[in-house]
Design a protein around this motif. Sequence first.
Motif, PDB file in Angstrom:
ATOM      1  N   GLY A  63       0.824  -1.201   0.000  1.00  0.00           N
ATOM      2  CA  GLY A  63       0.000   0.000   0.000  1.00  0.00           C
ATOM      3  C   GLY A  63       0.855   1.247   0.000  1.00  0.00           C
ATOM      4  N   TRP A  64       0.199   2.367  -0.183  1.00  0.00           N
ATOM      5  CA  TRP A  64       0.894   3.648  -0.142  1.00  0.00           C
ATOM      6  C   TRP A  64       1.495   3.878   1.235  1.00  0.00           C
ATOM      7  N   ASP A  65       2.536   4.715   1.321  1.00  0.00           N
ATOM      8  CA  ASP A  65       3.034   5.161   2.617  1.00  0.00           C
ATOM      9  C   ASP A  65       1.888   5.834   3.362  1.00  0.00           C
ATOM     10  N   ALA A  66       1.741   5.506   4.651  1.00  0.00           N
ATOM     11  CA  ALA A  66       0.702   6.065   5.527  1.00  0.00           C
ATOM     12  C   ALA A  66      -0.696   5.559   5.194  1.00  0.00           C
ATOM     13  N   ALA A  67      -0.788   4.440   4.472  1.00  0.00           N
ATOM     14  CA  ALA A  67      -2.099   3.907   4.096  1.00  0.00           C
ATOM     15  C   ALA A  67      -2.782   3.162   5.237  1.00  0.00           C
ATOM     16  N   GLY A  68      -2.054   2.848   6.305  1.00  0.00           N
ATOM     17  CA  GLY A  68      -2.679   2.186   7.444  1.00  0.00           C
ATOM     18  C   GLY A  68      -2.407   0.696   7.534  1.00  0.00           C
ATOM     19  N   LYS A  69      -1.331   0.250   6.899  1.00  0.00           N
ATOM     20  CA  LYS A  69      -1.001  -1.187   6.949  1.00  0.00           C
ATOM     21  C   LYS A  69      -0.751  -1.645   8.380  1.00  0.00           C
ATOM     22  N   GLY A  70       0.063  -0.873   9.117  1.00  0.00           N
ATOM     23  CA  GLY A  70       0.375  -1.250  10.488  1.00  0.00           C
ATOM     24  C   GLY A  70      -0.856  -1.284  11.373  1.00  0.00           C
ATOM     25  N   GLY A  71      -1.723  -0.294  11.227  1.00  0.00           N
ATOM     26  CA  GLY A  71      -2.953  -0.262  12.019  1.00  0.00           C
ATOM     27  C   GLY A  71      -3.864  -1.429  11.718  1.00  0.00           C
ATOM     28  N   LEU A 116       0.022 -18.705  10.511  1.00  0.00           N
ATOM     29  CA  LEU A 116      -0.110 -17.661   9.498  1.00  0.00           C
ATOM     30  C   LEU A 116       1.157 -16.812   9.496  1.00  0.00           C
ATOM     31  N   THR A 117       1.591 -16.402   8.314  1.00  0.00           N
ATOM     32  CA  THR A 117       2.678 -15.438   8.170  1.00  0.00           C
ATOM     33  C   THR A 117       2.122 -14.171   7.537  1.00  0.00           C
ATOM     34  N   ILE A 118       2.408 -13.028   8.164  1.00  0.00           N
ATOM     35  CA  ILE A 118       1.935 -11.737   7.667  1.00  0.00           C
ATOM     36  C   ILE A 118       3.141 -10.904   7.261  1.00  0.00           C
ATOM     37  N   PHE A 119       3.162 -10.460   6.006  1.00  0.00           N
ATOM     38  CA  PHE A 119       4.231  -9.591   5.519  1.00  0.00           C
ATOM     39  C   PHE A 119       3.730  -8.149   5.450  1.00  0.00           C
ATOM     40  N   ASP A 120       4.358  -7.276   6.226  1.00  0.00           N
ATOM     41  CA  ASP A 120       4.100  -5.835   6.146  1.00  0.00           C
ATOM     42  C   ASP A 120       5.089  -5.272   5.133  1.00  0.00           C
ATOM     43  N   PHE A 166      -3.889  -4.669  -1.085  1.00  0.00           N
ATOM     44  CA  PHE A 166      -3.262  -3.376  -1.358  1.00  0.00           C
ATOM     45  C   PHE A 166      -4.147  -2.290  -0.768  1.00  0.00           C
ATOM     46  N   LEU A 167      -3.588  -1.508   0.175  1.00  0.00           N
ATOM     47  CA  LEU A 167      -4.342  -0.431   0.803  1.00  0.00           C
ATOM     48  C   LEU A 167      -4.114   0.857   0.017  1.00  0.00           C
ATOM     49  N   HIS A 168      -5.210   1.378  -0.522  1.00  0.00           N
ATOM     50  CA  HIS A 168      -5.134   2.544  -1.407  1.00  0.00           C
ATOM     51  C   HIS A 168      -5.711   3.773  -0.721  1.00  0.00           C
ATOM     52  N   ILE A 169      -4.902   4.849  -0.664  1.00  0.00           N
ATOM     53  CA  ILE A 169      -5.393   6.138  -0.186  1.00  0.00           C
ATOM     54  C   ILE A 169      -5.152   7.191  -1.258  1.00  0.00           C
ATOM     55  N   SER A 170      -5.980   8.215  -1.247  1.00  0.00           N
ATOM     56  CA  SER A 170      -5.853   9.295  -2.216  1.00  0.00           C
ATOM     57  C   SER A 170      -4.644  10.157  -1.888  1.00  0.00           C
ATOM     58  N   SER A 171      -4.242  10.955  -2.857  1.00  0.00           N
ATOM     59  CA  SER A 171      -3.110  11.857  -2.666  1.00  0.00           C
ATOM     60  C   SER A 171      -3.385  12.862  -1.552  1.00  0.00           C
ATOM     61  N   ASP A 172      -4.612  13.389  -1.501  1.00  0.00           N
ATOM     62  CA  ASP A 172      -4.961  14.365  -0.468  1.00  0.00           C
ATOM     63  C   ASP A 172      -4.911  13.743   0.923  1.00  0.00           C
ATOM     64  N   GLU A 173      -5.425  12.514   1.047  1.00  0.00           N
ATOM     65  CA  GLU A 173      -5.434  11.850   2.350  1.00  0.00           C
ATOM     66  C   GLU A 173      -4.018  11.520   2.802  1.00  0.00           C
ATOM     67  N   GLN A 174      -3.168  11.124   1.864  1.00  0.00           N
ATOM     68  CA  GLN A 174      -1.785  10.835   2.228  1.00  0.00           C
ATOM     69  C   GLN A 174      -1.094  12.089   2.768  1.00  0.00           C
ATOM     70  N   LEU A 227     -10.006   0.166  -0.063  1.00  0.00           N
ATOM     71  CA  LEU A 227     -10.083   1.627  -0.064  1.00  0.00           C
ATOM     72  C   LEU A 227      -9.900   2.124   1.361  1.00  0.00           C
ATOM     73  N   ALA A 228      -8.853   2.918   1.592  1.00  0.00           N
ATOM     74  CA  ALA A 228      -8.391   3.156   2.959  1.00  0.00           C
ATOM     75  C   ALA A 228      -8.334   4.619   3.366  1.00  0.00           C
TER      76      ALA A 228
END
Length: 276
Positions: A63-71, A116-120, A166-174, A227-228
């Motif tokens: 996903g994009w940087d700051a898309a919320g993968k860790g959360g 389970l294996t989770i890849f960030d 894939f976590l997708h955020i808009s340019s404005d939200e990023q 959509l994130a």
Amino acid sequence: MSNQIDQPHLHNDSVSITDFDTHPVIDSKKAYKQALKYWQNELLHVQQAYYHQGQRAVIVFEGWDAAGKGGAIRRITEQLDPRGYRVFPISAPTADEQGKHYLYRFFNKLPKAGTLTIFDRSYYGRVLVERVEGFASDSAWQRAYREINEFEQLLTDDNIKVIKLFLHISSDEQLKRFSERLNNPYKRWKLTQEDIRNRNKRNEYEVAINEMLVKTHTTRAPWSVILADHKWFARVEVMKYLTLTLREGMVIEPPPIDPKVVELAEQQLGIKQKRM
């Protein structure tokens, strides 16, 4: 079983982050908490089924940087048995890893039976950051689509389920989230020089992401774009998709208790199993 690699099979006409103009929301915190609790409980039951039946799964987050993968990953693992999963945050390869094929360090992290294996972030870095930043040659990242499809077929042939989000955020939200990180002392560590440089190449990353989605979206290992822009919606959607996908082909009901355990409990502990 055929030895040929599955060709990308699209569940709809295309898989592209540019297809989405609006992002759904969950307006009520109460509704969010209820939905999250429900799917966390359902996922726990699925994890227990994987343990009892010795099944395995690899879960890939991109996903994009700051898309919320860790959360999202924190909410996934919050109620799980910690013995049944491992999370691997993937960063730049070490000096030792750089001398080996890029898939080497992922072979070493595959799940054992019942886990389970989770890849960030993941091996998809070869066709994303390594492509855009020039860390891999053109020939290297171009052949990586085939290598990744072959790698994932090796996993599914070995009865490992592969789930890719894939976590997708808009340019404005990023930009909004970058600002929040910069101005929050407890989140500043999340904003890096690389994040800012990547932001300036967003158009190039968008091209690379869309090509990755199309060329590695296979029947056995399809992509799901989450959509994130709205964190509550994204977290619930991740939990729901993950739970429903993991449970496909599984018997979720717990196995029957060993009759000898029931007998010993009554004889030595004086407790009886209640009839349902």
